[in-house]
Design a protein around this motif. Structure first.
Motif, PDB file in Angstrom:
ATOM      1  N   LEU A  42      46.499  47.234  35.937  1.00  0.00           N
ATOM      2  CA  LEU A  42      45.585  46.705  36.937  1.00  0.00           C
ATOM      3  C   LEU A  42      45.691  45.185  36.965  1.00  0.00           C
ATOM      4  N   THR A  44      44.072  41.756  38.929  1.00  0.00           N
ATOM      5  CA  THR A  44      43.016  41.226  39.788  1.00  0.00           C
ATOM      6  C   THR A  44      43.486  39.938  40.454  1.00  0.00           C
ATOM      7  N   THR A  87      41.249  44.042  43.102  1.00  0.00           N
ATOM      8  CA  THR A  87      41.892  44.575  41.905  1.00  0.00           C
ATOM      9  C   THR A  87      42.808  45.713  42.320  1.00  0.00           C
ATOM     10  N   GLU A 108      42.368  48.157  47.581  1.00  0.00           N
ATOM     11  CA  GLU A 108      42.098  48.027  46.157  1.00  0.00           C
ATOM     12  C   GLU A 108      42.154  49.371  45.433  1.00  0.00           C
ATOM     13  N   PHE A 111      38.408  53.236  41.428  1.00  0.00           N
ATOM     14  CA  PHE A 111      37.979  53.769  40.142  1.00  0.00           C
ATOM     15  C   PHE A 111      37.105  55.000  40.385  1.00  0.00           C
ATOM     16  N   ASP A 132      33.483  50.046  32.969  1.00  0.00           N
ATOM     17  CA  ASP A 132      34.091  48.758  33.278  1.00  0.00           C
ATOM     18  C   ASP A 132      34.317  48.605  34.784  1.00  0.00           C
ATOM     19  N   TYR A 133      34.426  47.371  35.208  1.00  0.00           N
ATOM     20  CA  TYR A 133      34.709  46.984  36.596  1.00  0.00           C
ATOM     21  C   TYR A 133      33.521  47.208  37.526  1.00  0.00           C
ATOM     22  N   LYS A 135      29.624  46.187  38.619  1.00  0.00           N
ATOM     23  CA  LYS A 135      28.632  45.134  38.480  1.00  0.00           C
ATOM     24  C   LYS A 135      27.325  45.797  38.075  1.00  0.00           C
ATOM     25  N   ALA A 170      36.540  47.522  42.094  1.00  0.00           N
ATOM     26  CA  ALA A 170      36.101  46.558  41.090  1.00  0.00           C
ATOM     27  C   ALA A 170      35.083  45.597  41.681  1.00  0.00           C
ATOM     28  N   GLY A 171      34.014  45.365  40.927  1.00  0.00           N
ATOM     29  CA  GLY A 171      32.985  44.441  41.366  1.00  0.00           C
ATOM     30  C   GLY A 171      31.886  45.072  42.186  1.00  0.00           C
TER      31      GLY A 171
END
Length: 337
Positions: A42, A44, A87, A108, A111, A132-133, A135, A170-171
């Motif tokens: 991965l 970013t 990402t 992107e 996930f 993970d990834y 927020k 991600a995020g």
């Protein structure tokens, strides 16, 4: 003299052209060569990143090797400079050109996070906080605060999120995942409530959801859901207590250590259906669609009891005497194992 100068100039031009051609070939080889990684990785691309900063990241991460031709590639391939933040997943079969082509798409990496049927909101929060990834906007919020942000009328979130697999980039905020899960649960509940059986002994869609959560905790066998639902519906119609262990466990909270004792069955809590009549005040878990449908349209059976068979399913009984025999048989199976 002029002829000699012209010849020298021609040689210089040819040498320069040859050098340029050779350099161009080296740049092409650099751009089209396979990347160094042997597995998917991965990467970013931050906001405001450019070709050179991303290339440095790829080198530092071991995705590509450092090369003197790296800084020239953006000149001959200006498309490498057009990047979108995000990402991305990079495949070992790619070339550098392929990698930057992925960065241009803005598509992107997705996930995935899975919540299983019968899980509780406490378990959902633990999974979210460990993912993970994401927020983590809800990490320090109370359940009531989260319920408010989801627009729920209840201060309890239990049962009001549909367990399944959700994808995110991600995020993305964990709250946005909960919003999606809440909407999907509401859609499933609305459909089930609209098509529910006549004279069902539940007063509201929320009560139906509570019943579905009990069914979910009692069986994971799809073919049994309708029968289990019928037992609870039959009991409610006869004003019999539901007497279901999962409600006792939920009411015990952190006091539950994996075992239910006789004193636990007698200890009053708002959820202990050995003590209270009717349904508990809220769902006790996140039911899946199958359990919601079973609660809305239970099988028509004469059963009032069930117990584990010891072979992965349950034995259903019409009378207490039959049920007691089934319990003894279950204990016999357990002892033989």
């Amino acid at each position: 003299m002029i002829k000699k100068l012209a010849l020298v100039f021609l040689c210089l031009v040819l040498a320069a052209a040859g050098g340029a051609y050779w350099a161009y070939g080296e740049i092409e080889s650099y751009v089209s060569a396979p990347i160094d990684t042997q597995e998917k990785v991965l990467v970013t691309v931050p906001d405001g990143a450019n070709y050179h900063s991303v290339t440095r990241t790829l080198i530092n991460d071991g995705v590509i090797s450092p090369s003197e031709w790296s800084r020239f590639a953006a000149k001959t391939h200006p498309e490498l400079t057009r990047l979108k933040a995000g990402t991305y997943e990079i495949d070992p079969s790619m070339t550098l050109a392929d990698v930057f082509a992925v960065f241009r798409t803005g598509k992107e990496h997705q996930f995935a996070i899975t919540f299983v049927e019968g899980s509780t909101f406490k378990e959902w929060r633990e999974i979210l906080n460990q993912t993970d990834y994401l927020k983590h906007d809800t990490e320090n919020l109370s359940e009531a605060a989260i319920a408010k942000k989801l627009g729920l009328s209840s201060e309890k979130v239990e049962g009001l999120l549909l367990p399944e697999t959700y994808h995110f980039v991600a995020g993305e905020s964990d709250l946005s995942l909960l919003v999606r899960a809440s909407k999907q649960l509401q859609n499933a509940l609305d459909l089930a409530w609209a098509s529910r059986a006549e004279k069902l002994p539940v007063k509201s869609a929320y009560d139906l959801l509570t019943l579905a959560s009990i069914i979910e905790k009692e069986t994971a066998v799809d073919e049994e859901r309708g029968k289990v639902a019928s037992v609870f519906v039959n009991r409610l119609n006869k004003r019999m207590r539901l007497q279901t262990d999962p409600t006792v466990i939920y009411g015990m909270g952190d006091k539950y250590d994996g075992n239910i004792r006789k004193k636990d069955l007698r200890t009053p809590t708002p959820y202990n259906t050995y003590v209270i009549s009717g349904l508990p005040p809220t769902p006790i878990a996140m039911p899946g669609k199958a359990s919601i449908i079973a609660a809305a349209n239970p099988d028509s059976t004469p059963y009032f009891y069930f117990v584990a068979s010891g072979y992965g399913g349950h034995k259903f009984s019409k009378t207490l005497a039959e049920h007691n025999r089934a319990v003894r048989q279950y204990l016999k199976v357990l002892r033989s194992q």
